[in-house]
Design a protein around this motif. Structure first.
Motif, short mmCIF file in Angstrom:
data_model
loop_
_atom_site.label_atom_id
_atom_site.label_comp_id
_atom_site.label_asym_id
_atom_site.label_seq_id
_atom_site.Cartn_x
_atom_site.Cartn_y
_atom_site.Cartn_z
N UNK A 32 43.42 45.96 58.98
CA UNK A 32 43.46 47.04 59.97
C UNK A 32 43.10 48.38 59.36
N UNK A 33 42.57 49.24 60.21
CA UNK A 33 42.51 50.66 59.88
C UNK A 33 43.87 51.26 60.23
N UNK A 34 44.33 52.17 59.41
CA UNK A 34 45.64 52.78 59.58
C UNK A 34 45.52 54.29 59.65
N UNK A 35 46.42 54.86 60.41
CA UNK A 35 46.35 56.29 60.59
C UNK A 35 47.71 56.95 60.49
N UNK A 36 47.65 58.25 60.23
CA UNK A 36 48.83 59.10 60.32
C UNK A 36 48.73 59.93 61.58
N UNK A 68 44.83 64.35 52.58
CA UNK A 68 44.08 63.19 52.08
C UNK A 68 44.86 61.92 52.38
N UNK A 69 44.21 61.00 53.08
CA UNK A 69 44.83 59.71 53.38
C UNK A 69 44.30 58.68 52.39
N UNK A 70 45.19 57.77 51.97
CA UNK A 70 44.79 56.71 51.06
C UNK A 70 45.64 55.47 51.36
N UNK A 71 45.25 54.36 50.77
CA UNK A 71 46.00 53.12 51.00
C UNK A 71 46.00 52.27 49.75
N UNK A 72 47.06 51.49 49.58
CA UNK A 72 47.15 50.52 48.50
C UNK A 72 47.45 49.17 49.13
N UNK A 73 46.44 48.32 49.22
CA UNK A 73 46.62 47.04 49.91
C UNK A 73 47.65 46.15 49.22
N UNK A 74 47.72 46.23 47.91
CA UNK A 74 48.66 45.39 47.17
C UNK A 74 50.11 45.71 47.52
N UNK A 97 48.60 51.68 63.29
CA UNK A 97 47.22 51.21 63.23
C UNK A 97 46.32 52.13 64.07
N UNK A 98 45.03 52.01 63.85
CA UNK A 98 44.06 52.80 64.61
C UNK A 98 44.25 52.57 66.12
#
Length: 114
Positions: A32-36, A68-74, A97-98
């Motif tokens: 998924x795309x994720x948002x704040x 700045x948005x970022x993600x860590x899938x792990x 999610x988006x």
């Protein structure tokens, strides 16, 4: 059912910084795309930052160049680094999610004093 747990908010002076985190339960995180999102008192919830499954980012004009948005899938985690905070950034911040799931998390309060 997906669970969303936000953290990292607080009280900060204008010009300061905060880093928000959101842990997402379940295997759906990676696809998924994720948002704040944020919701200020008496205002509608708005999307401020979005990150795709491939890492492409988009920002609302009001936060561009500061957040700045970022993600860590792990770790099933999405972050929001917020710099140069302004009083108008004061709101409860949520991740989702988006195309948002119905069950929002509790959010995390960000208060910026002038």
């Amino acid at each position: 059912q997906v669970q969303l747990v936000e953290s990292g908010g607080g009280l900060v002076q204008a010009g300061g910084s905060l880093r928000l985190s959101c842990v997402v339960s379940g295997s759906i995180f990676r696809i998924n795309a994720w948002g704040w999102y944020r919701q200020a008192p008496a205002k509608q919830r708005e999307l401020v930052a979005l990150i795709s499954s491939g890492g492409t980012t988009n920002y609302a004009d009001s936060v561009k160049g500061r957040f700045t948005i970022s993600r860590t899938n792990a770790k099933n985690t999405v972050y929001l680094q917020m710099n140069s905070l302004k009083p108008e950034d004061t709101a409860v911040y949520y991740c989702n999610a988006e195309y948002p799931f119905d069950n929002w998390g509790q959010g995390t309060q960000v208060t910026v004093s002038s």
